[in-house]
Design a protein around this motif. Structure first.
Motif, PDB file in Angstrom:
ATOM      1  N   MET A  23     -13.929  35.711 -20.316  1.00 10.66           N
ATOM      2  CA  MET A  23     -13.160  34.479 -20.353  1.00 10.66           C
ATOM      3  C   MET A  23     -14.034  33.351 -19.816  1.00 10.66           C
ATOM      4  N   SER A  24     -13.686  32.136 -20.171  1.00  6.82           N
ATOM      5  CA  SER A  24     -14.432  30.991 -19.684  1.00  6.82           C
ATOM      6  C   SER A  24     -13.498  29.800 -19.500  1.00  6.82           C
ATOM      7  N   TYR A  25     -14.024  28.799 -18.871  1.00  6.71           N
ATOM      8  CA  TYR A  25     -13.283  27.580 -18.558  1.00  6.71           C
ATOM      9  C   TYR A  25     -14.157  26.403 -18.959  1.00  6.71           C
ATOM     10  N   THR A  26     -13.566  25.374 -19.563  1.00  4.14           N
ATOM     11  CA  THR A  26     -14.331  24.203 -19.974  1.00  4.14           C
ATOM     12  C   THR A  26     -13.797  22.954 -19.292  1.00  4.14           C
ATOM     13  N   HIS A  27     -14.711  22.190 -18.743  1.00  5.08           N
ATOM     14  CA  HIS A  27     -14.399  20.916 -18.091  1.00  5.08           C
ATOM     15  C   HIS A  27     -15.254  19.845 -18.775  1.00  5.08           C
ATOM     16  N   ILE A  28     -14.663  18.687 -19.055  1.00  2.34           N
ATOM     17  CA  ILE A  28     -15.377  17.604 -19.737  1.00  2.34           C
ATOM     18  C   ILE A  28     -15.656  16.462 -18.762  1.00  2.34           C
ATOM     19  N   GLU A  29     -16.885  15.965 -18.780  1.00  2.00           N
ATOM     20  CA  GLU A  29     -17.289  14.793 -18.007  1.00  2.00           C
ATOM     21  C   GLU A  29     -17.878  13.772 -18.969  1.00  2.00           C
ATOM     22  N   LYS A  30     -17.549  12.510 -18.773  1.00  2.00           N
ATOM     23  CA  LYS A  30     -18.170  11.433 -19.557  1.00  2.00           C
ATOM     24  C   LYS A  30     -19.198  10.749 -18.667  1.00  2.00           C
ATOM     25  N   VAL A  31     -20.413  10.616 -19.168  1.00  2.00           N
ATOM     26  CA  VAL A  31     -21.517  10.073 -18.381  1.00  2.00           C
ATOM     27  C   VAL A  31     -21.277   8.588 -18.093  1.00  2.00           C
ATOM     28  N   ARG A  32     -21.228   8.269 -16.806  1.00  2.00           N
ATOM     29  CA  ARG A  32     -21.070   6.895 -16.348  1.00  2.00           C
ATOM     30  C   ARG A  32     -22.452   6.269 -16.133  1.00  2.00           C
ATOM     31  N   PHE A  33     -22.507   4.953 -16.158  1.00  2.00           N
ATOM     32  CA  PHE A  33     -23.785   4.265 -15.968  1.00  2.00           C
ATOM     33  C   PHE A  33     -24.415   4.647 -14.632  1.00  2.00           C
ATOM     34  N   GLY A  34     -23.606   4.784 -13.592  1.00  2.00           N
ATOM     35  CA  GLY A  34     -24.101   5.138 -12.265  1.00  2.00           C
ATOM     36  C   GLY A  34     -24.635   6.554 -12.166  1.00  2.00           C
ATOM     37  N   ASP A  35     -24.395   7.392 -13.184  1.00  4.26           N
ATOM     38  CA  ASP A  35     -24.900   8.770 -13.208  1.00  4.26           C
ATOM     39  C   ASP A  35     -26.345   8.865 -13.707  1.00  4.26           C
ATOM     40  N   LEU A  36     -26.898   7.737 -14.150  1.00  2.35           N
ATOM     41  CA  LEU A  36     -28.225   7.738 -14.761  1.00  2.35           C
ATOM     42  C   LEU A  36     -29.324   7.577 -13.718  1.00  2.35           C
ATOM     43  N   ASP A  37     -30.517   8.045 -14.065  1.00  2.00           N
ATOM     44  CA  ASP A  37     -31.684   7.857 -13.206  1.00  2.00           C
ATOM     45  C   ASP A  37     -32.521   6.687 -13.747  1.00  2.00           C
ATOM     46  N   ALA A  38     -33.686   6.470 -13.182  1.00  2.00           N
ATOM     47  CA  ALA A  38     -34.542   5.359 -13.591  1.00  2.00           C
ATOM     48  C   ALA A  38     -35.024   5.490 -15.037  1.00  2.00           C
ATOM     49  N   MET A  39     -35.001   6.700 -15.567  1.00  2.27           N
ATOM     50  CA  MET A  39     -35.433   6.919 -16.956  1.00  2.27           C
ATOM     51  C   MET A  39     -34.271   6.762 -17.939  1.00  2.27           C
ATOM     52  N   ARG A  40     -33.104   6.373 -17.429  1.00  2.00           N
ATOM     53  CA  ARG A  40     -31.881   6.122 -18.205  1.00  2.00           C
ATOM     54  C   ARG A  40     -31.274   7.373 -18.819  1.00  2.00           C
ATOM     55  N   HIS A  41     -31.495   8.528 -18.166  1.00  2.00           N
ATOM     56  CA  HIS A  41     -30.734   9.709 -18.560  1.00  2.00           C
ATOM     57  C   HIS A  41     -30.104  10.330 -17.337  1.00  2.00           C
ATOM     58  N   THR A  58      -9.481  39.958  -9.339  1.00  2.64           N
ATOM     59  CA  THR A  58      -9.323  38.815 -10.242  1.00  2.64           C
ATOM     60  C   THR A  58     -10.650  38.439 -10.876  1.00  2.64           C
ATOM     61  N   LEU A  59     -11.692  38.375 -10.062  1.00  7.62           N
ATOM     62  CA  LEU A  59     -13.015  38.005 -10.566  1.00  7.62           C
ATOM     63  C   LEU A  59     -13.563  39.036 -11.535  1.00  7.62           C
ATOM     64  N   GLU A  60     -13.400  40.324 -11.206  1.00 10.88           N
ATOM     65  CA  GLU A  60     -13.905  41.381 -12.090  1.00 10.88           C
ATOM     66  C   GLU A  60     -13.158  41.394 -13.421  1.00 10.88           C
ATOM     67  N   THR A  61     -11.877  41.077 -13.387  1.00 12.56           N
ATOM     68  CA  THR A  61     -11.089  40.998 -14.619  1.00 12.56           C
ATOM     69  C   THR A  61     -11.577  39.837 -15.480  1.00 12.56           C
ATOM     70  N   GLU A  62     -11.941  38.751 -14.838  1.00 17.29           N
ATOM     71  CA  GLU A  62     -12.384  37.546 -15.535  1.00 17.29           C
ATOM     72  C   GLU A  62     -13.839  37.625 -15.978  1.00 17.29           C
ATOM     73  N   ALA A  63     -14.629  38.456 -15.308  1.00 22.63           N
ATOM     74  CA  ALA A  63     -16.069  38.518 -15.554  1.00 22.63           C
ATOM     75  C   ALA A  63     -16.388  38.900 -17.005  1.00 22.63           C
ATOM     76  N   ALA A  64     -17.417  38.251 -17.486  1.00 25.61           N
ATOM     77  CA  ALA A  64     -17.897  38.584 -18.824  1.00 25.61           C
ATOM     78  C   ALA A  64     -18.509  39.969 -18.804  1.00 25.61           C
ATOM     79  N   PRO A  65     -18.255  40.789 -19.817  1.00 25.77           N
ATOM     80  CA  PRO A  65     -18.885  42.118 -19.846  1.00 25.77           C
ATOM     81  C   PRO A  65     -20.401  41.997 -19.938  1.00 25.77           C
TER      82      PRO A  65
END
Length: 140
Positions: free
Chosen positions: A1-19, A129-136
């Motif tokens: 099983m897996s879980y997905t979380h979405i983040e949108k990149v904010r301007f303040g998340d960038l470094d000097a190279m603009r990524h 719980t963790l072992e049940t959730e763990a990927a084989p």
């Protein structure tokens, strides 16, 4: 099983190279990991672990950066449970922008007894719980 979380990149998340700054990759993983664990174990409260004396501490992290991420892109952070041991377990992750792999890695969480201030075995219910959730395991 897996879980997905979405983040949108904010301007303040960038470094000097603009990524996306390398530190922010870790922050995105942390946010996704905490949300995932709260879904698996609703009683888990990372802000107040001393309430039940047992908690989890983040002991190790490995990140492989695969491609740059830019302003305004959406990053899908997919987490899953990896190796579960007596007192620790891994949370595996991938970060993708669409189908492009941006980063992958894992974090190790260790059971911790806040009263004795030392590592502790995972409670049986958490370990189950963790072992049940763990990927084989993948065999080749």
């Amino acid at each position: 099983m897996s879980y997905t979380h979405i983040e949108k990149v904010r301007f303040g998340d960038l470094d000097a190279m603009r990524h996306l700054n390398n530190v922010v990759f870790l922050r995105y993983f942390e946010t996704a990991r905490i949300a995932y664990l709260r879904e698996l174990v609703p009683s888990h409260d990372p802000a107040h672990p001393e309430a039940d004396a047992f908690g989890l501490i983040f002991a190790e992290c490995h990140i492989n950066y695969r491609s740059p991420v830019h302003f305004d892109e959406e990053v899908a952070v997919v987490c899953s449970i990896g190796n579960v041991k007596r007192s620790s377990f891994r949370v595996e992750f991938e970060m993708r922008v669409g189908s492009r792999l941006a980063a992958e890695g894992y974090g190790v969480l260790v059971g911790f007894d806040y009263q004795s201030q030392q590592a502790a075995a995972l409670p049986d219910s958490l370990k189950e719980t963790l072992e049940t959730e763990a990927a084989p395991a993948v065999t080749q």
